[in-house]
Design an enzyme around this catalytic site. Structure first.
Site, PDB file in Angstrom:
ATOM      1  N   GLY A   1       0.949  -1.314  -0.028  1.00  8.42           N
ATOM      2  CA  GLY A   1      -0.028  -0.151   0.089  1.00  8.42           C
ATOM      3  C   GLY A   1       0.596   0.936  -0.019  1.00  8.42           C
ATOM      4  O   GLY A   1       1.999   1.217   0.678  1.00  8.42           O
TER       5      GLY A   1
ATOM      6  N   THR B   1       4.922   1.489   6.351  1.00  5.78           N
ATOM      7  CA  THR B   1       3.462   0.638   6.986  1.00  5.78           C
ATOM      8  C   THR B   1       3.051   1.839   7.665  1.00  5.78           C
ATOM      9  O   THR B   1       4.030   2.244   8.766  1.00  5.78           O
ATOM     10  CB  THR B   1       3.874  -1.171   7.822  1.00  5.78           C
ATOM     11  N   ILE B   2       2.616   2.267   7.510  1.00  5.45           N
ATOM     12  CA  ILE B   2       1.303   3.586   7.708  1.00  5.45           C
ATOM     13  C   ILE B   2       1.191   2.630   9.512  1.00  5.45           C
ATOM     14  O   ILE B   2       0.672   3.201  10.522  1.00  5.45           O
ATOM     15  CB  ILE B   2       0.561   4.040   7.548  1.00  5.45           C
ATOM     16  N   ASP B   3       1.399   1.403   9.275  1.00  2.43           N
ATOM     17  CA  ASP B   3       0.286   0.611  11.033  1.00  2.43           C
ATOM     18  C   ASP B   3       1.021   0.616  11.737  1.00  2.43           C
ATOM     19  O   ASP B   3       0.869  -0.021  12.490  1.00  2.43           O
ATOM     20  CB  ASP B   3       0.287  -1.096  10.028  1.00  2.43           C
TER      21      ASP B   3
ATOM     22  N   MET C   1      -7.252   2.472   9.969  1.00  2.00           N
ATOM     23  CA  MET C   1      -6.280   1.137   8.981  1.00  2.00           C
ATOM     24  C   MET C   1      -5.839   0.685  10.244  1.00  2.00           C
ATOM     25  O   MET C   1      -5.520   1.181  11.828  1.00  2.00           O
ATOM     26  CB  MET C   1      -5.631   1.832   8.224  1.00  2.00           C
ATOM     27  N   GLY C   2      -5.779  -0.525  10.585  1.00  2.00           N
ATOM     28  CA  GLY C   2      -4.866  -1.201  11.822  1.00  2.00           C
ATOM     29  C   GLY C   2      -5.181  -3.508  10.986  1.00  2.00           C
ATOM     30  O   GLY C   2      -6.183  -3.371  11.843  1.00  2.00           O
TER      31      GLY C   2
ATOM     32  N   HIS D   1      -8.867   5.453   2.981  1.00  2.00           N
ATOM     33  CA  HIS D   1      -7.326   5.512   2.207  1.00  2.00           C
ATOM     34  C   HIS D   1      -6.707   7.391   1.911  1.00  2.00           C
ATOM     35  O   HIS D   1      -5.855   7.484   1.975  1.00  2.00           O
ATOM     36  CB  HIS D   1      -7.875   5.070   0.848  1.00  2.00           C
ATOM     37  N   VAL D   2      -8.417   8.016   2.871  1.00  2.00           N
ATOM     38  CA  VAL D   2      -7.782   9.033   3.404  1.00  2.00           C
ATOM     39  C   VAL D   2      -6.366   8.965   4.120  1.00  2.00           C
ATOM     40  O   VAL D   2      -5.700   9.767   4.178  1.00  2.00           O
ATOM     41  CB  VAL D   2      -8.346  10.076   3.676  1.00  2.00           C
TER      42      VAL D   2
ATOM     43  N   ARG E   1      -3.387   7.742   4.187  1.00  2.00           N
ATOM     44  CA  ARG E   1      -2.132   7.237   3.472  1.00  2.00           C
ATOM     45  C   ARG E   1      -1.665   8.072   2.579  1.00  2.00           C
ATOM     46  O   ARG E   1      -1.594   7.926   1.737  1.00  2.00           O
ATOM     47  CB  ARG E   1      -2.087   5.889   3.325  1.00  2.00           C
TER      48      ARG E   1
END
Length: 345
Positions: free
Chosen positions: A13, A129-131, A173-174, A275-276, A278
């Site tokens: 992603g 990773t944004i997570d 997300m997560g 998706h906002v 990221r």
């Protein structure tokens, strides 16, 4: 042929900060080490299909504040493709590329580890990773931006929730970890935070919601997309899987709002940030971290330290084995979640 031509790809992603890594890699590699770079389009897909783009200093000018990735991305798994390794070797030979810098998360870096350890294709990894769930690094770039976006959304939702005295559920997300939900929920003053690491009791959630209304305030519930009720299963939009075997998440927010409304009688609505979180320009911190990762990744290539991933330990950038970095996920410490519990209800 140059002494060293390096391949660069971004997989998985997209997230804010990817372009900052690419820029740093190219700037330092060209200016300090006389390297040349070839970018592969759309992650590992580009190495399979021979889709390349020249990366030089003019190509990376002005991309620091841009979100996404100028190279494109995909969730392609070469090991799930017919003759995947042979095709990668042929692409690298045709493009006259030696080492690869792979920028990605658990799946992208897992491929890089196997290519290095099992097939002799030399890779250096950069964690993305944004997570924020890679265990070998304190933080991954993209996470800070996602938290800021989620926090701003929660701030805005407080006023509309109170205007109508309704419950607002915010799904963030997560997949396996609740770092975004915990950080943004705490920063945004959420009244309930639900994360994948802690199965939630629907009766307790409703009790917290009711308690908030009794104090004449409208509750905000923040939930990770991978959160699961104690007496239920993971909520899915569909059962299709990507090439790494992951199902498509999202849906728990709508389910939660329906259950809260049914059980408490209070109107509940859902906002899915999706998706906002990221998209768009990276935060200053993510630009800083991504840039440092890129600079140190080039150093690792120059020193021949392959099979390693750059990582943040405190304020230092260090190198750790990619295989070790992707072996386990970094999950939320129960003590951190307990701290946030003071504000529930």
């Amino acid at each position: 042929m140059p002494a060293t031509r390096i391949g660069v790809l971004t997989g998985g992603g997209d997230c804010p900060g990817l372009n900052a890594v690419i820029r740093a890699v190219v700037r330092k590699g060209v200016q300090d080490y006389g390297m040349e770079f070839t970018g592969f389009r759309d992650g590992w897909r580009g190495t399979l299909d021979g889709r390349t783009v020249r990366l030089d200093i003019p190509a990376v000018r002005g991309i620091l504040p841009r979100g996404g990735t100028i190279l494109g991305s995909s969730r392609t798994n070469p090991f799930a493709e017919k003759d995947g390794i042979r095709r990668i070797r042929e692409t690298l030979a045709k493009a006259e590329v030696g080492p690869l810098i792979a920028i990605g998360g658990e799946d992208t870096l897992g491929v890089a580890a196997r290519l290095t350890d099992e097939h002799g294709i030399r890779c250096v990894g950069v964690p993305k990773t944004i997570d924020n769930d890679l265990s070998a690094t304190d933080y991954t770039f993209g996470f800070d931006t996602a938290v800021q976006i989620a926090t701003e959304a929660i701030d805005r939702l407080h006023t509309t929730a109170e205007s109508h005295m309704r419950v607002l559920v915010v799904e963030v997300m997560g997949r396996h970890t609740g770092w975004i939900a915990l950080h943004a929920g705490l920063a945004g003053g959420a009244n309930v935070i639900l994360i994948p690491e802690q199965r939630f009791d629907m009766a307790q959630v409703c009790a917290w919601v009711t308690s908030r209304f009794e104090a004449s305030y409208a509750p905000i519930v923040v939930v990770s997309e991978g959160a699961v009720p104690k007496d239920g299963e993971l909520v899915l939009k569909d059962t299709s899987r990507d090439s790494f075997g992951h199902v498509r998440l999202s849906g728990v927010g709508e389910w939660l709002a329906h259950e809260i409304e049914r059980r408490t009688g209070h109107e509940a609505r859902t906002t899915v940030l999706g998706h906002v979180q990221r998209g768009g320009t990276p935060s200053a911190y993510d630009r800083w971290l991504a840039t440092r990762f890129g600079l140190h990744a080039v150093d690792a290539v120059r020193e021949g330290d392959f099979g390693k991933m750059v990582a943040l330990h405190g304020t230092r950038i260090v190198r750790v084995p990619i295989a070790e970095a992707t072996a386990t996920l970094k999950t939320v410490d129960p003590a951190l979640y307990e701290e946030a519990g003071v504000f529930f209800g």
